[in-house]
Design an enzyme around this catalytic site. Structure first.
Site, PDB file in Angstrom:
ATOM      1  N   ASP A 106      19.983  44.116  31.379  1.00 12.01           N
ATOM      2  CA  ASP A 106      19.152  42.723  31.663  1.00 12.01           C
ATOM      3  C   ASP A 106      20.077  41.780  31.881  1.00 12.01           C
ATOM      4  O   ASP A 106      21.633  41.900  31.954  1.00 12.01           O
ATOM      5  CB  ASP A 106      18.764  42.649  29.635  1.00 12.01           C
ATOM      6  CG  ASP A 106      18.257  40.818  29.722  1.00 12.01           C
ATOM      7  OD1 ASP A 106      17.092  40.997  30.414  1.00 12.01           O
ATOM      8  OD2 ASP A 106      19.010  40.114  28.699  1.00 12.01           O
ATOM      9  N   ASP A 141      20.581  42.318  25.354  1.00 16.12           N
ATOM     10  CA  ASP A 141      20.746  41.098  24.290  1.00 16.12           C
ATOM     11  C   ASP A 141      19.520  41.259  22.907  1.00 16.12           C
ATOM     12  O   ASP A 141      20.402  40.097  22.158  1.00 16.12           O
ATOM     13  CB  ASP A 141      21.870  39.792  24.098  1.00 16.12           C
ATOM     14  CG  ASP A 141      20.088  38.975  24.833  1.00 16.12           C
ATOM     15  OD1 ASP A 141      20.275  37.627  24.237  1.00 16.12           O
ATOM     16  OD2 ASP A 141      20.163  39.313  26.291  1.00 16.12           O
ATOM     17  N   ASP A 171      20.052  37.167  31.688  1.00 21.54           N
ATOM     18  CA  ASP A 171      20.170  36.546  31.296  1.00 21.54           C
ATOM     19  C   ASP A 171      21.453  36.720  29.123  1.00 21.54           C
ATOM     20  O   ASP A 171      20.391  37.698  29.139  1.00 21.54           O
ATOM     21  CB  ASP A 171      19.537  35.542  30.791  1.00 21.54           C
ATOM     22  CG  ASP A 171      18.930  35.113  31.978  1.00 21.54           C
ATOM     23  OD1 ASP A 171      19.490  34.118  32.493  1.00 21.54           O
ATOM     24  OD2 ASP A 171      17.147  35.115  32.190  1.00 21.54           O
TER      25      ASP A 171
END
Length: 217
Positions: A7, A179, A9
């Site tokens: 991922d 996250d 961001d």
């Protein structure tokens, strides 16, 4: 050799590139800064809670690009990435990328941000392969609409499986670093899921499943 998926961001970078881009568009005078940024924060709060309709966010965030050419946008994205995004690369993330490169793994960034942002950031990270939200164009100009399946939640799984078929790859031994609770559909499909600075929902799930939990800075 395996596939190492990341991922973007809050995983590779200490922030959200779409929100930071919204703030940058305000400095460019492309949007009414105060109201546009307030709306961005409102929508991103829904994202953090797992309640965002990505179609709504993209319709909002792409509105300042309507009628602009990809070349015009790329011209301002390059210094934005250099000045705003590069300083917030997690050093632990760059080391992890280096470890996978040394192992001969194939690296892919898959993000729920717009492709023009993700690809520019990936280039700085020396990552060649990206899946992100594709933008529709009309007569060589951005229309403000998206194209195809959005790389968000289950859409990441759909787009990844299409990419795997296209490139003759599999998820055997694959890693995925994220996250966000929004990436649970994909985290649950790889052999080696990793929770990076996870939100509370992802942390709880990772602890229950025994997934590695990484604190990147």
């Amino acid at each position: 050799m395996a596939l190492a998926i990341f991922d973007l961001d809050e995983t590779l970078i200490n922030g959200d590139c779409a929100s930071l881009w919204s703030e940058h568009m305000a400095t460019l005078g492309w949007v009414d800064g105060e109201s546009f940024i307030a709306k961005d924060h409102q929508l991103m709060a829904l994202y953090a809670e797992g309640k965002l309709a990505m179609e709504d966010y993209m319709s909002f965030s792409l509105s300042p690009l309507v009628g602009r050419t990809p070349e015009e946008v790329a011209f301002v994205v390059e210094p934005f990435v250099e000045d705003v995004i590069e300083p917030i690369f997690f050093s632990d993330a760059t080391r992890c990328l280096a470890t996978h490169r040394e192992a001969g793994d194939r690296i892919l960034i898959i993000s729920a941000s717009a492709h023009f942002l993700v690809s520019a950031i990936a280039e700085r990270l020396k990552v060649d392969e990206v899946l992100a939200i594709d933008l529709h164009q009309e007569h060589g100009h951005y229309s403000g609409k998206t194209r195809g399946v959005l790389t968000y939640r289950e859409g990441k799984v759909t787009r990844l499986h299409a990419w795997l078929e296209e490139h003759g790859e599999t998820l055997d031994g694959a890693y995925f670093y994220s996250d966000s609770r929004n990436d649970l559909p994909l985290l649950q499909r790889v052999d080696k899921p990793h929770a990076v600075n996870p939100d509370p929902v992802l942390r709880e799930h990772a602890e229950r499943e025994g997934w590695p939990i990484l604190s990147w800075s």
